[in-house]
Motif scaffolding. Sequence first.
Motif, PDB file in Angstrom:
ATOM      1  N   GLY A 259      75.403  45.992 -56.357  1.00  9.51           N
ATOM      2  CA  GLY A 259      75.137  47.353 -56.817  1.00  9.51           C
ATOM      3  C   GLY A 259      74.932  47.403 -58.319  1.00  9.51           C
ATOM      4  O   GLY A 259      74.075  48.139 -58.822  1.00  9.51           O
ATOM      5  N   HIS A 260      75.701  46.591 -59.070  1.00 11.28           N
ATOM      6  CA  HIS A 260      75.504  46.525 -60.527  1.00 11.28           C
ATOM      7  C   HIS A 260      74.151  45.909 -60.868  1.00 11.28           C
ATOM      8  O   HIS A 260      73.494  46.329 -61.830  1.00 11.28           O
ATOM      9  CB  HIS A 260      76.623  45.702 -61.169  1.00 11.28           C
ATOM     10  CG  HIS A 260      78.000  46.236 -60.926  1.00 11.28           C
ATOM     11  ND1 HIS A 260      78.280  47.594 -60.939  1.00 11.28           N
ATOM     12  CD2 HIS A 260      79.180  45.601 -60.650  1.00 11.28           C
ATOM     13  CE1 HIS A 260      79.569  47.769 -60.690  1.00 11.28           C
ATOM     14  NE2 HIS A 260      80.128  46.589 -60.514  1.00 11.28           N
ATOM     15  N   LEU A 261      73.721  44.941 -60.081  1.00 10.79           N
ATOM     16  CA  LEU A 261      72.399  44.352 -60.303  1.00 10.79           C
ATOM     17  C   LEU A 261      71.309  45.399 -60.113  1.00 10.79           C
ATOM     18  O   LEU A 261      70.388  45.520 -60.942  1.00 10.79           O
ATOM     19  CB  LEU A 261      72.180  43.188 -59.337  1.00 10.79           C
ATOM     20  CG  LEU A 261      70.778  42.572 -59.348  1.00 10.79           C
ATOM     21  CD1 LEU A 261      70.494  41.903 -60.687  1.00 10.79           C
ATOM     22  CD2 LEU A 261      70.612  41.573 -58.215  1.00 10.79           C
ATOM     23  N   ILE A 262      71.421  46.171 -59.031  1.00  8.50           N
ATOM     24  CA  ILE A 262      70.421  47.213 -58.772  1.00  8.50           C
ATOM     25  C   ILE A 262      70.414  48.243 -59.898  1.00  8.50           C
ATOM     26  O   ILE A 262      69.353  48.701 -60.341  1.00  8.50           O
ATOM     27  CB  ILE A 262      70.691  47.893 -57.419  1.00  8.50           C
ATOM     28  CG1 ILE A 262      70.446  46.899 -56.280  1.00  8.50           C
ATOM     29  CG2 ILE A 262      69.819  49.130 -57.235  1.00  8.50           C
ATOM     30  CD1 ILE A 262      69.051  46.320 -56.253  1.00  8.50           C
ATOM     31  N   TYR A 328      61.336  45.653 -59.950  1.00  6.28           N
ATOM     32  CA  TYR A 328      62.326  46.634 -60.364  1.00  6.28           C
ATOM     33  C   TYR A 328      62.554  47.636 -59.231  1.00  6.28           C
ATOM     34  O   TYR A 328      61.974  47.515 -58.148  1.00  6.28           O
ATOM     35  CB  TYR A 328      61.851  47.369 -61.617  1.00  6.28           C
ATOM     36  CG  TYR A 328      61.795  46.518 -62.867  1.00  6.28           C
ATOM     37  CD1 TYR A 328      62.787  45.589 -63.162  1.00  6.28           C
ATOM     38  CD2 TYR A 328      60.743  46.672 -63.776  1.00  6.28           C
ATOM     39  CE1 TYR A 328      62.739  44.825 -64.319  1.00  6.28           C
ATOM     40  CE2 TYR A 328      60.681  45.907 -64.942  1.00  6.28           C
ATOM     41  CZ  TYR A 328      61.677  44.986 -65.211  1.00  6.28           C
ATOM     42  OH  TYR A 328      61.631  44.240 -66.349  1.00  6.28           O
ATOM     43  N   VAL A 329      63.400  48.632 -59.474  1.00  7.41           N
ATOM     44  CA  VAL A 329      63.701  49.686 -58.506  1.00  7.41           C
ATOM     45  C   VAL A 329      63.299  51.005 -59.157  1.00  7.41           C
ATOM     46  O   VAL A 329      64.003  51.507 -60.039  1.00  7.41           O
ATOM     47  CB  VAL A 329      65.206  49.671 -58.137  1.00  7.41           C
ATOM     48  CG1 VAL A 329      65.548  50.838 -57.236  1.00  7.41           C
ATOM     49  CG2 VAL A 329      65.565  48.345 -57.460  1.00  7.41           C
ATOM     50  N   VAL A 349      68.115  52.405 -53.187  1.00  6.94           N
ATOM     51  CA  VAL A 349      67.571  51.321 -52.373  1.00  6.94           C
ATOM     52  C   VAL A 349      67.904  51.543 -50.906  1.00  6.94           C
ATOM     53  O   VAL A 349      68.858  52.242 -50.564  1.00  6.94           O
ATOM     54  CB  VAL A 349      68.108  49.947 -52.815  1.00  6.94           C
ATOM     55  CG1 VAL A 349      67.635  49.600 -54.215  1.00  6.94           C
ATOM     56  CG2 VAL A 349      69.633  49.901 -52.725  1.00  6.94           C
ATOM     57  N   HIS A 350      67.121  50.933 -50.039  1.00  6.32           N
ATOM     58  CA  HIS A 350      67.280  51.078 -48.600  1.00  6.32           C
ATOM     59  C   HIS A 350      67.485  49.698 -47.977  1.00  6.32           C
ATOM     60  O   HIS A 350      66.534  48.953 -47.789  1.00  6.32           O
ATOM     61  CB  HIS A 350      66.055  51.760 -47.999  1.00  6.32           C
ATOM     62  CG  HIS A 350      65.680  53.040 -48.673  1.00  6.32           C
ATOM     63  ND1 HIS A 350      64.737  53.097 -49.686  1.00  6.32           N
ATOM     64  CD2 HIS A 350      66.137  54.307 -48.522  1.00  6.32           C
ATOM     65  CE1 HIS A 350      64.619  54.346 -50.100  1.00  6.32           C
ATOM     66  NE2 HIS A 350      65.453  55.089 -49.422  1.00  6.32           N
TER      67      HIS A 350
END
Length: 451
Positions: A259-262, A328-329, A349-350
């Motif tokens: 989650g931190h990466l995202i 990226y997101v 994200v999914h």
Amino acid sequence: MDNNVGVDHRVDPEWRTLKTIVADILEQAKKLGMDAAEAGVSSSGGLSVTVRLGNVESIEFNRDKGLSITVYKGKKKGSVSTTDIQPEALKSALEAACRIATYTEEDPYSGLADKEFLAKQIPNLDLYHPVEVTAEQAVEWAKECEDKARGFDAKIVNSEGATFSTHQGYRVYGNSLGFLEGFPGTRHALYCTVIAKSGDAMERDYDFTVARDISDLESRGTIGQSAALRTLRRLNARKMKTSEAPVIFSAEVATGLWGHLISAISGGNLYRRSSFLLDHLNQPILPKFVQIKESPHLLKALGSAPFDDEGVATHERPIVEDGILKSYVLSSYSARKLNLKTTGNAGGVHNLMVSDSGMDLADLLTNMGTGLLVTELMGHGVNIVTGDYSRGAAGFWVENGRIQYPVHEITIAGNLKEMFSNLVAVGNDTEYRSNILTGSIWLKSMTIAGG
């Protein structure tokens, strides 16, 4: 094409009502002189029952509705949200959004998603499995779960309760580019938390199961027994001396690391230049064996969605390939700020899927030999700008590949960029109760601060 597998939601009058509400708002926004508009409406309802020490602690029925409206006058934007979807309230909300759009500053990056990226079809994701559960049934199931936990061992002396919940709902989104779609979803869950005592020491732990389809939940007895076992194994925890050692994050806490990466590769942090992974696209950020992809169309998965919050179609896509950051997101807004294209991630994200190294948790422990297994994290000591990481933790000390004793009152620290680079292996004990699907993570070394 509205055709989720299972129950046909299209026959539900509420479904048609929600679509009509959005269509009417878009039409009225045009009549009020707006150049573009978008609206999303949601409706959900359900039941939640909590039992504690064999007695009913709470029974909650809920019915929630919400609406968001955004209108554009040129590059000026006005947004309003409301929980009242009666006609007069909707009229007032739309008028308020239009007034806001008159006075706000222009933003050259604002606007609807580009039409070419909008979803053309709604794939079958099997997200909708409504059931009729009475309060009496829910109480019985929660009691059964808690009874199993409390009766498992004499050291289980108290309980924070067992909760059964079931919810179903719809979301419809439309915009003035002609997009008007939606999809339903259900979520059923069972939680149990108990307390164990040994001498003067007391510990608590829990377990839970969650699924789109109630038939996919683990049994009440299994969750109760697991909650008891997890609690018992934490008894007689010790403190540790400060040291450097390998660390394994169990799968359920490893989701937080990804989650931190995202967060670090999300558009908002990137265009604000507040990420430790700035300008890392097409650069190695993880070891070569790591593959991470987004898989938004997994059947029944908790993170599945046919389109994002802007109506942009979701697709399976690589985020990390052979350790290299490939994407990226991004939402439409953040993509424009970065001179890139949306990735269909307005709203998040999914189903982030992390490849495993072919080892289960026992294999990871054996190969690590000596180190720390983290099963709980506390606090919020994470700086996405610098990557500095420091959190309270609890878990188990491991020697010769075997758990020796529980530990608590420790802090683990490092830097996320270095932690990701020093990833040794990912377990195949995948955590499916999240939108981040990962196994346990073995890191080469972290600082462990004890008491």
